[in-house]
Each structure stands twice: as structure tokens, then as C-alpha cells.
Design a protein around this motif. Structure first.
Motif, PDB file in Angstrom:
ATOM      1  N   ASN A   1     -50.996  30.192  35.635  1.00 56.97           N
ATOM      2  CA  ASN A   1     -52.114  29.816  36.722  1.00 56.97           C
ATOM      3  C   ASN A   1     -52.672  30.824  37.728  1.00 56.97           C
ATOM      4  OD1 ASN A   1     -51.814  27.076  36.045  1.00 56.97           O
ATOM      5  ND2 ASN A   1     -50.468  26.446  37.605  1.00 56.97           N
TER       6      ASN A   1
ATOM      7  N   LEU B   1     -57.569  29.107  33.944  1.00 57.32           N
ATOM      8  CA  LEU B   1     -57.543  27.729  34.125  1.00 57.32           C
ATOM      9  C   LEU B   1     -56.332  27.549  35.148  1.00 57.32           C
ATOM     10  CD1 LEU B   1     -58.355  26.383  30.487  1.00 57.32           C
ATOM     11  CD2 LEU B   1     -59.966  26.313  32.529  1.00 57.32           C
TER      12      LEU B   1
ATOM     13  N   ARG C   1     -52.991  24.925  35.135  1.00 57.49           N
ATOM     14  CA  ARG C   1     -52.495  23.739  34.380  1.00 57.49           C
ATOM     15  C   ARG C   1     -51.515  22.989  35.237  1.00 57.49           C
ATOM     16  NH1 ARG C   1     -46.648  23.348  32.587  1.00 57.49           N
ATOM     17  NH2 ARG C   1     -46.544  22.137  30.582  1.00 57.49           N
TER      18      ARG C   1
ATOM     19  N   HIS D   1     -50.087  17.763  29.514  1.00 59.13           N
ATOM     20  CA  HIS D   1     -50.687  18.596  30.694  1.00 59.13           C
ATOM     21  C   HIS D   1     -51.978  18.420  30.873  1.00 59.13           C
ATOM     22  CE1 HIS D   1     -49.598  22.229  27.855  1.00 59.13           C
ATOM     23  NE2 HIS D   1     -50.747  21.585  27.154  1.00 59.13           N
ATOM     24  N   ARG D   2     -52.523  18.812  31.925  1.00 56.15           N
ATOM     25  CA  ARG D   2     -53.874  18.626  32.425  1.00 56.15           C
ATOM     26  C   ARG D   2     -54.344  20.164  32.842  1.00 56.15           C
ATOM     27  NH1 ARG D   2     -52.912  13.870  35.721  1.00 56.15           N
ATOM     28  NH2 ARG D   2     -53.064  12.036  34.476  1.00 56.15           N
ATOM     29  N   PHE D   3     -55.756  20.357  32.432  1.00 53.45           N
ATOM     30  CA  PHE D   3     -56.368  21.650  32.817  1.00 53.45           C
ATOM     31  C   PHE D   3     -57.313  21.565  33.717  1.00 53.45           C
ATOM     32  CE2 PHE D   3     -53.963  22.278  28.838  1.00 53.45           C
ATOM     33  CZ  PHE D   3     -53.117  23.317  29.417  1.00 53.45           C
ATOM     34  N   TYR D   4     -57.464  22.439  34.897  1.00 54.21           N
ATOM     35  CA  TYR D   4     -58.522  22.390  35.786  1.00 54.21           C
ATOM     36  C   TYR D   4     -59.006  23.814  35.840  1.00 54.21           C
ATOM     37  CZ  TYR D   4     -56.015  18.345  37.682  1.00 54.21           C
ATOM     38  OH  TYR D   4     -55.412  17.091  37.777  1.00 54.21           O
ATOM     39  N   LYS D   5     -60.501  23.696  36.029  1.00 57.65           N
ATOM     40  CA  LYS D   5     -61.185  24.947  36.499  1.00 57.65           C
ATOM     41  C   LYS D   5     -61.513  25.029  37.777  1.00 57.65           C
ATOM     42  CE  LYS D   5     -63.742  28.307  34.864  1.00 57.65           C
ATOM     43  NZ  LYS D   5     -63.296  29.391  34.015  1.00 57.65           N
TER      44      LYS D   5
ATOM     45  N   HIS E   1     -56.399  17.458  22.458  1.00 60.13           N
ATOM     46  CA  HIS E   1     -57.352  18.011  23.760  1.00 60.13           C
ATOM     47  C   HIS E   1     -58.367  17.041  23.807  1.00 60.13           C
ATOM     48  CE1 HIS E   1     -55.031  21.775  22.938  1.00 60.13           C
ATOM     49  NE2 HIS E   1     -55.467  21.933  24.256  1.00 60.13           N
TER      50      HIS E   1
END
Length: 119
Positions: free
Chosen positions: A10, A54, A56, A77-81, A116
Motif C-alpha cells: 500500500n 493501489l 489493498r 481482498h479488495r483493491f482501491y485507487k 477478479h
């Protein structure tokens, strides 16, 4: 250990992130394909970080021992921008990490990242 790996991820702390993987790590990704070494994994990670990286977030994980080797971690898990300081959820995925234990040192030897979904 998962928390430490993804704290480095991260923050795009590439030196720290690299320490968590064996030299011969194999990474299987359902969208980007196969990566066959830590060197190649780090090239991908460097490119990701140069493009903003990204974030996580672990959703769930289960860990099971693998006698005489290490452990298997299975989770979601999730991913964010990050855009203009705001977190935008972009995808979720499942993963399997095979952790190898040498003495007191734990490293990820195999990764399968799959299912995904863009959100």
C-alpha cells in the motif's frame, strides 16, 4: 505477515515488499498471466507504483499449516485507487499464498490471484 506484506504494498515500499518473496516466487494471475521470479514480480510492482499504485484491503483470510514446508493462506481482498485523496473501490479478488518457512523466516513462494471482479 499478511498485514506486513500489504502495508509495504500500500505504501509502494518496494524494498520492503521484495523481502517477503522467495527468489523463485511464482505468481499466477487470472488477468495478467504468469510471473516466474521475484525480479519479474518487482518489475510489475514498480510499474504499478509509478502509475499511482493501489490500496489493498483484506476482507477475509484463513491460514492452514503445511507440515515440513510452511503454510497456505486463502482469502479475499479488495483493491482501491486513490484519486484526488479519495478511495475508489475498483475490484475484488480471491487469493492463495503459499508461505515457505526457513528457520524463523517466512516468505511467499507461490501466489494464485483469481476471480477478479471489477466493481
Amino acid at each position: 505477515m499478511d498485514r506486513q506484506v500489504f502495508e509495504a504494498y500500500n505504501k509502494c515500499d518496494l524494498d520492503k515488499f521484495e523481502e517477503f518473496f522467495t527468489r523463485d516466487v511464482e505468481f499466477f494471475h487470472d488477468r495478467t498471466g504468469y510471473t516466474e521470479s521475484r525480479h519479474d514480480l518487482m518489475k510489475s510492482m514498480k510499474s504499478l507504483c509509478e502509475n499511482g499504485g493501489l490500496l489493498r484491503q483484506l476482507v477475509s483470510a484463513q491460514v492452514y499449516p503445511l507440515d515440513f514446508y510452511g503454510a497456505v493462506e486463502i482469502g479475499t481482498h479488495r483493491f482501491y485507487k486513490l484519486t484526488n485523496g479519495k478511495k475508489e473501490l475498483i475490484s475484488s479478488a480471491r487469493f492463495i499464498n503459499i508461505w515457505k518457512k526457513d528457520d524463523d523466516d517466512w516468505k511467499i513462494a507461490r501466489v494464485v490471484s483469481y476471480d477478479h471482479k471489477n466493481l
